[in-house]
Scaffold this motif. Structure first.
Motif, PDB file in Angstrom:
ATOM      1  N   THR A 111      42.214  69.469  28.175  1.00  0.00           N
ATOM      2  CA  THR A 111      42.622  71.149  27.947  1.00  0.00           C
ATOM      3  C   THR A 111      43.566  72.051  28.945  1.00  0.00           C
ATOM      4  O   THR A 111      44.721  72.751  28.475  1.00  0.00           O
ATOM      5  CB  THR A 111      41.281  71.998  27.785  1.00  0.00           C
ATOM      6  OG1 THR A 111      39.667  71.569  27.175  1.00  0.00           O
ATOM      7  CG2 THR A 111      41.594  73.806  28.100  1.00  0.00           C
ATOM      8  N   GLU A 112      42.803  71.179  30.029  1.00  0.00           N
ATOM      9  CA  GLU A 112      44.213  71.749  31.349  1.00  0.00           C
ATOM     10  C   GLU A 112      45.816  71.667  30.791  1.00  0.00           C
ATOM     11  O   GLU A 112      46.532  72.472  31.021  1.00  0.00           O
ATOM     12  CB  GLU A 112      43.511  71.835  32.728  1.00  0.00           C
ATOM     13  CG  GLU A 112      44.479  72.597  33.702  1.00  0.00           C
ATOM     14  CD  GLU A 112      44.192  72.297  34.692  1.00  0.00           C
ATOM     15  OE1 GLU A 112      45.010  72.213  35.954  1.00  0.00           O
ATOM     16  OE2 GLU A 112      43.656  70.877  34.930  1.00  0.00           O
ATOM     17  N   ARG A 113      45.409  70.402  30.673  1.00  0.00           N
ATOM     18  CA  ARG A 113      46.716  69.308  30.210  1.00  0.00           C
ATOM     19  C   ARG A 113      47.639  70.442  28.129  1.00  0.00           C
ATOM     20  O   ARG A 113      48.906  71.128  29.051  1.00  0.00           O
ATOM     21  CB  ARG A 113      47.372  67.628  29.755  1.00  0.00           C
ATOM     22  CG  ARG A 113      46.645  67.573  31.119  1.00  0.00           C
ATOM     23  CD  ARG A 113      47.062  66.270  30.170  1.00  0.00           C
ATOM     24  NE  ARG A 113      46.693  64.935  31.318  1.00  0.00           N
ATOM     25  CZ  ARG A 113      46.014  63.797  31.482  1.00  0.00           C
ATOM     26  NH1 ARG A 113      45.774  63.912  30.168  1.00  0.00           N
ATOM     27  NH2 ARG A 113      45.344  62.553  32.530  1.00  0.00           N
ATOM     28  N   MET A 114      47.343  70.919  27.934  1.00  0.00           N
ATOM     29  CA  MET A 114      47.563  71.790  27.323  1.00  0.00           C
ATOM     30  C   MET A 114      48.169  73.000  27.445  1.00  0.00           C
ATOM     31  O   MET A 114      49.086  73.571  26.905  1.00  0.00           O
ATOM     32  CB  MET A 114      46.290  72.298  26.019  1.00  0.00           C
ATOM     33  CG  MET A 114      46.000  70.773  25.251  1.00  0.00           C
ATOM     34  SD  MET A 114      45.463  70.670  23.589  1.00  0.00           S
ATOM     35  CE  MET A 114      43.843  71.286  24.295  1.00  0.00           C
ATOM     36  N   VAL A 115      47.470  73.463  28.032  1.00  0.00           N
ATOM     37  CA  VAL A 115      48.052  75.432  28.573  1.00  0.00           C
ATOM     38  C   VAL A 115      49.090  74.515  29.329  1.00  0.00           C
ATOM     39  O   VAL A 115      49.845  75.751  29.593  1.00  0.00           O
ATOM     40  CB  VAL A 115      46.157  75.645  29.437  1.00  0.00           C
ATOM     41  CG1 VAL A 115      47.140  77.207  29.905  1.00  0.00           C
ATOM     42  CG2 VAL A 115      45.306  75.975  28.407  1.00  0.00           C
ATOM     43  N   GLU A 116      48.939  73.779  30.160  1.00  0.00           N
ATOM     44  CA  GLU A 116      50.283  73.809  31.289  1.00  0.00           C
ATOM     45  C   GLU A 116      51.258  73.179  30.860  1.00  0.00           C
ATOM     46  O   GLU A 116      52.774  73.901  30.264  1.00  0.00           O
ATOM     47  CB  GLU A 116      49.645  72.342  32.143  1.00  0.00           C
ATOM     48  CG  GLU A 116      48.875  73.002  33.321  1.00  0.00           C
ATOM     49  CD  GLU A 116      49.351  74.336  34.251  1.00  0.00           C
ATOM     50  OE1 GLU A 116      50.994  74.105  34.194  1.00  0.00           O
ATOM     51  OE2 GLU A 116      49.073  74.929  34.727  1.00  0.00           O
ATOM     52  N   ALA A 117      51.201  72.509  29.042  1.00  0.00           N
ATOM     53  CA  ALA A 117      52.172  72.325  28.302  1.00  0.00           C
ATOM     54  C   ALA A 117      52.767  73.867  27.729  1.00  0.00           C
ATOM     55  O   ALA A 117      54.152  73.735  28.041  1.00  0.00           O
ATOM     56  CB  ALA A 117      51.614  71.616  27.303  1.00  0.00           C
ATOM     57  N   VAL A 118      51.960  74.879  27.463  1.00  0.00           N
ATOM     58  CA  VAL A 118      51.983  76.167  27.391  1.00  0.00           C
ATOM     59  C   VAL A 118      53.197  76.777  27.848  1.00  0.00           C
ATOM     60  O   VAL A 118      54.633  77.521  28.386  1.00  0.00           O
ATOM     61  CB  VAL A 118      51.451  76.423  25.866  1.00  0.00           C
ATOM     62  CG1 VAL A 118      51.770  78.227  25.706  1.00  0.00           C
ATOM     63  CG2 VAL A 118      51.239  75.867  24.961  1.00  0.00           C
ATOM     64  N   LEU A 119      52.281  77.078  29.491  1.00  0.00           N
ATOM     65  CA  LEU A 119      53.570  77.786  30.506  1.00  0.00           C
ATOM     66  C   LEU A 119      54.354  77.115  30.932  1.00  0.00           C
ATOM     67  O   LEU A 119      55.448  77.900  31.485  1.00  0.00           O
ATOM     68  CB  LEU A 119      52.403  76.512  31.631  1.00  0.00           C
ATOM     69  CG  LEU A 119      50.568  78.435  31.385  1.00  0.00           C
ATOM     70  CD1 LEU A 119      49.788  77.595  32.389  1.00  0.00           C
ATOM     71  CD2 LEU A 119      51.258  79.599  31.374  1.00  0.00           C
ATOM     72  N   GLY A 120      54.824  75.949  30.114  1.00  0.00           N
ATOM     73  CA  GLY A 120      55.963  75.527  30.537  1.00  0.00           C
ATOM     74  C   GLY A 120      57.224  75.692  29.651  1.00  0.00           C
ATOM     75  O   GLY A 120      58.270  76.822  30.608  1.00  0.00           O
ATOM     76  N   LEU A 121      56.452  76.304  28.524  1.00  0.00           N
ATOM     77  CA  LEU A 121      58.124  77.185  28.074  1.00  0.00           C
ATOM     78  C   LEU A 121      57.679  78.518  28.049  1.00  0.00           C
ATOM     79  O   LEU A 121      58.748  79.421  28.490  1.00  0.00           O
ATOM     80  CB  LEU A 121      57.134  77.088  26.939  1.00  0.00           C
ATOM     81  CG  LEU A 121      57.967  77.853  25.178  1.00  0.00           C
ATOM     82  CD1 LEU A 121      59.719  77.600  25.485  1.00  0.00           C
ATOM     83  CD2 LEU A 121      57.508  78.291  23.962  1.00  0.00           C
ATOM     84  N   VAL A 122      56.872  79.011  28.980  1.00  0.00           N
ATOM     85  CA  VAL A 122      56.391  80.575  28.912  1.00  0.00           C
ATOM     86  C   VAL A 122      57.460  80.226  30.337  1.00  0.00           C
ATOM     87  O   VAL A 122      57.911  81.511  31.014  1.00  0.00           O
ATOM     88  CB  VAL A 122      54.595  81.430  29.241  1.00  0.00           C
ATOM     89  CG1 VAL A 122      55.175  82.570  30.147  1.00  0.00           C
ATOM     90  CG2 VAL A 122      54.359  80.847  28.169  1.00  0.00           C
ATOM     91  N   ARG A 123      57.155  79.618  31.577  1.00  0.00           N
ATOM     92  CA  ARG A 123      58.024  79.773  33.226  1.00  0.00           C
ATOM     93  C   ARG A 123      59.542  79.914  32.835  1.00  0.00           C
ATOM     94  O   ARG A 123      60.401  80.022  33.257  1.00  0.00           O
ATOM     95  CB  ARG A 123      57.658  79.142  33.792  1.00  0.00           C
ATOM     96  CG  ARG A 123      56.255  78.709  34.480  1.00  0.00           C
ATOM     97  CD  ARG A 123      55.399  78.419  35.090  1.00  0.00           C
ATOM     98  NE  ARG A 123      54.612  77.976  35.948  1.00  0.00           N
ATOM     99  CZ  ARG A 123      53.521  76.969  35.222  1.00  0.00           C
ATOM    100  NH1 ARG A 123      53.896  76.144  34.681  1.00  0.00           N
ATOM    101  NH2 ARG A 123      52.101  77.309  35.571  1.00  0.00           N
ATOM    102  N   ARG A 124      60.480  78.430  31.687  1.00  0.00           N
ATOM    103  CA  ARG A 124      61.681  78.291  31.746  1.00  0.00           C
ATOM    104  C   ARG A 124      62.656  80.058  30.851  1.00  0.00           C
ATOM    105  O   ARG A 124      62.828  79.756  31.208  1.00  0.00           O
ATOM    106  CB  ARG A 124      61.805  76.706  31.432  1.00  0.00           C
ATOM    107  CG  ARG A 124      61.330  76.062  31.923  1.00  0.00           C
ATOM    108  CD  ARG A 124      61.252  74.344  31.638  1.00  0.00           C
ATOM    109  NE  ARG A 124      61.242  73.525  32.235  1.00  0.00           N
ATOM    110  CZ  ARG A 124      59.898  73.312  33.410  1.00  0.00           C
ATOM    111  NH1 ARG A 124      58.687  73.983  32.582  1.00  0.00           N
ATOM    112  NH2 ARG A 124      59.588  72.315  33.874  1.00  0.00           N
TER     113      ARG A 124
END
Length: 289
Positions: A111-124
């Motif tokens: 679950t954390e991996r999935m949210v971190e993947a989306v956070l990658g787009l948000v941050r960049r």
């Protein structure tokens, strides 16, 4: 995010390594991101700036509504543990105090991996994330992972909740705003010369469209009565199809637990961002600097 990132070929090995990276190697302080904002809200990290969609929020950060906010003000956040926090000024207690953001202990690693993947787009690229929000409005076909074919794919799974009828059908390579990778692929007459001929479709029937290579596409449907809409279709390489489909199914299972105001909208934005990451268009998330 650069156009070169989107034009890069699919690197399955890199994707596997990214998914296998331990959570400790990624952002440890981020609690999640702001999904939807109505009214004026603030956080303790930037108390002089109203919150906007796409803002990454930290563990322990406080969030609150502006004084004398109307009953129509609300805020939703997607947290790193896969939960969704909704604050609504129509609910007593939601807007008359500060709320401290805490991610539950004992996170499921996937679950954390999935949210971190989306956070990658948000941050960049917060602007690209906001563009996902603007394109996720309204009902329509579902976002799916489609089985790759020699030259065509069956997208009927995306229409499972739609009525039978005649549809104009077009498939468009997905791109972020500001890039030059946009081009059309249609079933029937090329879009250069006019719209494709309408296609008859009914539940239980296949609906095939041309997809010359693996990648992320936008499926556009329009019926004679103005119905239809758009969805995102990820076509993985054949050797990655089973794994990618399973990854996306887990994400859909996670967002299915979200309820309340704008839950369906926030879920669709999350799933589209995750599809973009699975397609290799978004690099893995980095720890905040």
């Amino acid at each position: 995010m650069s156009p070169q990132c989107l034009r890069a070929p699919w690197h399955a090995a890199a994707l596997v390594l990214a998914l296998a990276a331990p959570p400790a190697a990624r952002a440890q302080e981020a609690a999640g991101y702001v999904a939807t904002v109505r009214g004026t809200w603030f956080t303790s990290a930037r108390p002089d700036q109203p919150v906007s969609a796409g803002r990454v929020v930290a563990q322990g950060e406080e969030v609150w509504a502006a004084p004398r906010s109307s009953a129509g003000a609300y805020l939703t956040l997607v947290l790193r543990d896969g939960s969704r926090l909704a604050l609504n000024c129509a609910v007593p207690g939601d807007c008359d105090r500060r709320h401290t953001l805490r991610v539950r202990a004992g996170l499921l690693e996937r679950t954390e991996r999935m949210v971190e993947a989306v956070l990658g787009l948000v941050r960049r690229d917060p602007e690209a994330f906001v563009s996902l929000i603007s394109r996720a409005e309204g009902a329509g076909p579902e976002d799916v992972v489609a089985a790759p074919g020699d030259a065509e794919i069956d997208v009927s799974e995306a229409l499972e909740e739609m009525d039978a009828g005649l549809y104009q059908v077009a498939l468009e390579r997905w791109t972020l705003p500001g890039t030059d990778t946009n081009w059309m692929v249609t079933h029937g007459t090329s879009s250069v010369f006019g719209p494709p001929p309408p296609r008859e479709w009914a539940p239980g029937q296949p609906l095939t469209v041309s997809a010359p290579s693996p990648g992320l596409y936008v499926l556009r449907l329009e019926s004679h009565d103005g119905g239809g809409g758009e969805s995102w279709v990820l076509v993985p390489p054949p050797q990655e199809y089973a794994r990618i489909r399973e990854e996306f199914a887990r994400a859909r299972e996670m967002v299915s637990t979200w309820t309340g105001m704008d839950a369906a909208h926030d879920a669709r934005v999350f799933l589209r961002a995750y599809l973009a990451w699975l397609a290799g268009a978004v690099p893995p998330a980095e720890a905040p600097r």
